[in-house]
Design a protein around this motif. Structure first.
Motif, PDB file in Angstrom:
ATOM      1  N   ASN A 138     -12.230  31.647  11.940  1.00  0.00           N
ATOM      2  CA  ASN A 138     -13.196  30.537  11.674  1.00  0.00           C
ATOM      3  C   ASN A 138     -13.886  30.556  12.847  1.00  0.00           C
ATOM      4  O   ASN A 138     -13.530  30.322  14.077  1.00  0.00           O
ATOM      5  CB  ASN A 138     -12.612  29.284  11.130  1.00  0.00           C
ATOM      6  N   ASP A 139     -15.263  30.956  12.807  1.00  0.00           N
ATOM      7  CA  ASP A 139     -16.302  30.773  13.893  1.00  0.00           C
ATOM      8  C   ASP A 139     -16.636  29.375  14.156  1.00  0.00           C
ATOM      9  O   ASP A 139     -16.891  28.944  15.130  1.00  0.00           O
ATOM     10  CB  ASP A 139     -17.590  31.414  13.541  1.00  0.00           C
ATOM     11  N   CYS A 140     -15.972  28.372  13.309  1.00  0.00           N
ATOM     12  CA  CYS A 140     -16.326  26.819  13.655  1.00  0.00           C
ATOM     13  C   CYS A 140     -17.796  26.323  14.081  1.00  0.00           C
ATOM     14  O   CYS A 140     -17.912  25.462  14.875  1.00  0.00           O
ATOM     15  CB  CYS A 140     -15.270  26.254  14.729  1.00  0.00           C
ATOM     16  N   LYS A 141     -18.635  27.025  13.182  1.00  0.00           N
ATOM     17  CA  LYS A 141     -20.048  26.647  13.852  1.00  0.00           C
ATOM     18  C   LYS A 141     -20.720  26.310  12.374  1.00  0.00           C
ATOM     19  O   LYS A 141     -20.615  26.932  11.490  1.00  0.00           O
ATOM     20  CB  LYS A 141     -20.809  28.031  14.112  1.00  0.00           C
ATOM     21  N   PRO A 142     -21.365  24.938  12.286  1.00  0.00           N
ATOM     22  CA  PRO A 142     -21.386  24.137  13.584  1.00  0.00           C
ATOM     23  C   PRO A 142     -20.130  23.437  13.863  1.00  0.00           C
ATOM     24  O   PRO A 142     -19.989  22.741  14.963  1.00  0.00           O
ATOM     25  CB  PRO A 142     -22.562  23.101  12.939  1.00  0.00           C
ATOM     26  N   TYR A 143     -19.105  23.257  12.892  1.00  0.00           N
ATOM     27  CA  TYR A 143     -17.948  22.774  13.193  1.00  0.00           C
ATOM     28  C   TYR A 143     -16.959  23.513  12.298  1.00  0.00           C
ATOM     29  O   TYR A 143     -17.425  24.160  11.215  1.00  0.00           O
ATOM     30  CB  TYR A 143     -18.020  21.277  13.086  1.00  0.00           C
ATOM     31  N   SER A 184       0.850  40.891  20.637  1.00  0.00           N
ATOM     32  CA  SER A 184      -0.566  41.078  21.329  1.00  0.00           C
ATOM     33  C   SER A 184      -1.371  41.605  20.248  1.00  0.00           C
ATOM     34  O   SER A 184      -1.070  42.512  19.405  1.00  0.00           O
ATOM     35  CB  SER A 184      -0.255  42.170  22.244  1.00  0.00           C
ATOM     36  N   LEU A 185      -2.747  41.317  20.218  1.00  0.00           N
ATOM     37  CA  LEU A 185      -3.871  41.598  19.199  1.00  0.00           C
ATOM     38  C   LEU A 185      -4.782  42.525  19.893  1.00  0.00           C
ATOM     39  O   LEU A 185      -5.307  42.201  21.069  1.00  0.00           O
ATOM     40  CB  LEU A 185      -4.312  40.478  18.668  1.00  0.00           C
ATOM     41  N   THR A 186      -4.867  43.791  19.632  1.00  0.00           N
ATOM     42  CA  THR A 186      -5.969  44.449  20.113  1.00  0.00           C
ATOM     43  C   THR A 186      -7.214  44.686  19.205  1.00  0.00           C
ATOM     44  O   THR A 186      -6.967  45.408  17.999  1.00  0.00           O
ATOM     45  CB  THR A 186      -5.399  45.949  20.650  1.00  0.00           C
ATOM     46  N   TYR A 187      -8.554  44.097  19.662  1.00  0.00           N
ATOM     47  CA  TYR A 187      -9.388  44.274  18.770  1.00  0.00           C
ATOM     48  C   TYR A 187     -10.187  45.661  18.651  1.00  0.00           C
ATOM     49  O   TYR A 187     -10.355  46.349  19.860  1.00  0.00           O
ATOM     50  CB  TYR A 187     -10.447  43.183  19.220  1.00  0.00           C
ATOM     51  N   GLN A 188     -10.132  46.492  17.591  1.00  0.00           N
ATOM     52  CA  GLN A 188     -10.654  47.617  17.697  1.00  0.00           C
ATOM     53  C   GLN A 188     -11.875  47.878  17.856  1.00  0.00           C
ATOM     54  O   GLN A 188     -12.540  48.723  18.235  1.00  0.00           O
ATOM     55  CB  GLN A 188     -10.404  48.385  16.218  1.00  0.00           C
ATOM     56  N   GLN A 189     -12.685  46.685  17.323  1.00  0.00           N
ATOM     57  CA  GLN A 189     -14.335  46.719  17.560  1.00  0.00           C
ATOM     58  C   GLN A 189     -14.991  45.602  18.027  1.00  0.00           C
ATOM     59  O   GLN A 189     -14.647  45.417  19.239  1.00  0.00           O
ATOM     60  CB  GLN A 189     -15.020  47.091  16.232  1.00  0.00           C
ATOM     61  N   ASP A 190     -15.367  44.633  17.257  1.00  0.00           N
ATOM     62  CA  ASP A 190     -16.045  43.282  17.356  1.00  0.00           C
ATOM     63  C   ASP A 190     -14.772  42.274  17.920  1.00  0.00           C
ATOM     64  O   ASP A 190     -13.603  42.597  17.254  1.00  0.00           O
ATOM     65  CB  ASP A 190     -16.896  42.843  16.423  1.00  0.00           C
ATOM     66  N   ARG A 191     -14.984  41.338  18.377  1.00  0.00           N
ATOM     67  CA  ARG A 191     -13.933  40.327  18.584  1.00  0.00           C
ATOM     68  C   ARG A 191     -14.567  38.994  18.638  1.00  0.00           C
ATOM     69  O   ARG A 191     -15.781  38.778  18.722  1.00  0.00           O
ATOM     70  CB  ARG A 191     -13.076  40.529  19.595  1.00  0.00           C
ATOM     71  N   PRO A 192     -13.727  37.786  18.285  1.00  0.00           N
ATOM     72  CA  PRO A 192     -14.647  36.630  18.313  1.00  0.00           C
ATOM     73  C   PRO A 192     -14.882  36.265  19.480  1.00  0.00           C
ATOM     74  O   PRO A 192     -14.313  36.879  20.603  1.00  0.00           O
ATOM     75  CB  PRO A 192     -13.331  35.614  17.789  1.00  0.00           C
ATOM     76  N   GLU A 193     -15.951  35.256  19.497  1.00  0.00           N
ATOM     77  CA  GLU A 193     -16.413  34.874  20.810  1.00  0.00           C
ATOM     78  C   GLU A 193     -15.453  34.528  21.613  1.00  0.00           C
ATOM     79  O   GLU A 193     -14.510  33.475  21.411  1.00  0.00           O
ATOM     80  CB  GLU A 193     -17.628  33.866  20.505  1.00  0.00           C
ATOM     81  N   GLY A 194     -15.536  34.527  22.855  1.00  0.00           N
ATOM     82  CA  GLY A 194     -14.484  34.193  23.993  1.00  0.00           C
ATOM     83  C   GLY A 194     -13.301  34.857  24.033  1.00  0.00           C
ATOM     84  O   GLY A 194     -12.516  34.567  25.103  1.00  0.00           O
ATOM     85  N   PHE A 195     -13.040  35.901  23.034  1.00  0.00           N
ATOM     86  CA  PHE A 195     -11.756  36.421  23.192  1.00  0.00           C
ATOM     87  C   PHE A 195     -11.812  37.869  23.926  1.00  0.00           C
ATOM     88  O   PHE A 195     -12.907  38.454  24.120  1.00  0.00           O
ATOM     89  CB  PHE A 195     -11.403  37.020  21.768  1.00  0.00           C
ATOM     90  N   GLN A 196     -10.937  38.402  24.629  1.00  0.00           N
ATOM     91  CA  GLN A 196     -10.640  39.635  25.294  1.00  0.00           C
ATOM     92  C   GLN A 196     -10.337  40.523  24.465  1.00  0.00           C
ATOM     93  O   GLN A 196      -9.993  40.340  23.106  1.00  0.00           O
ATOM     94  CB  GLN A 196      -9.568  39.381  26.514  1.00  0.00           C
TER      95      GLN A 196
END
Length: 154
Positions: free
Chosen positions: A94-99, A133-145
């Motif tokens: 969940n991007d939690c935008k605006p909440y 461990s989660l390895t994001y294959q392409q995009d990832r959530p904002e603030g995630f490595q």
């Protein structure tokens, strides 16, 4: 406007609770396919969820137990050994935008790795994975490595 906001919040909360209940009920496997519960006496290493259920090769897994805002879905396991497990799937966040109650869930393809098996405190005769461990294959959530590592429940 306020009544609409309250109604939306109640509807979203009810949906989240229903999703959590359905996920818990079906975490072992979809209808028509045998579930993979970890029974007492088995030597298989298990994955313990936030409701203290143990599973082997779950199809889904809730990461954010408090609010359900992050979960793994469509998991396909290629390895499950005492040394570790590997799957590919999707992290729904969940991007939690605006909440958070008004946010949108976004899908992020991931590779999931489980390791560091140890005796489970609740049942010391059962080995369970203690790290994911989660390895994001392409995009990832904002603030995630690119690679995020989490301790698992004991």
């Amino acid at each position: 406007m306020r009544a609409s906001l309250v109604g939306t919040t109640v509807t979203l909360a009810a949906g989240a609770l229903l999703t959590a209940a359905v996920t818990t009920a079906t975490a072992g496997g979809p209808a028509g396919r045998p579930a993979h519960p970890a029974h007492a006496g088995t030597t298989r290493t298990v994955l313990v969820d936030c409701l203290w259920h143990r599973t082997v090769r779950p199809d889904d897994f809730i990461l954010a137990c408090g609010d359900g805002n992050s979960r793994l879905t469509g998991l396909h396991w290629s390895r499950w050994t005492p040394d570790g497990a590997v799957a590919v799937g999707v992290n729904m966040v969940n991007d939690c935008k605006p909440y958070c109650a008004a946010g949108s869930f976004r899908a992020y393809p991931v590779t999931v790795r489980l390791d560091d098996a140890k005796p489970w405190k609740k049942q010391p005769g059962v080995q369970h994975y203690t790290r994911m461990s989660l390895t994001y294959q392409q995009d990832r959530p904002e603030g995630f490595q690119q690679v995020m590592t989490y301790p698992l429940w004991d």
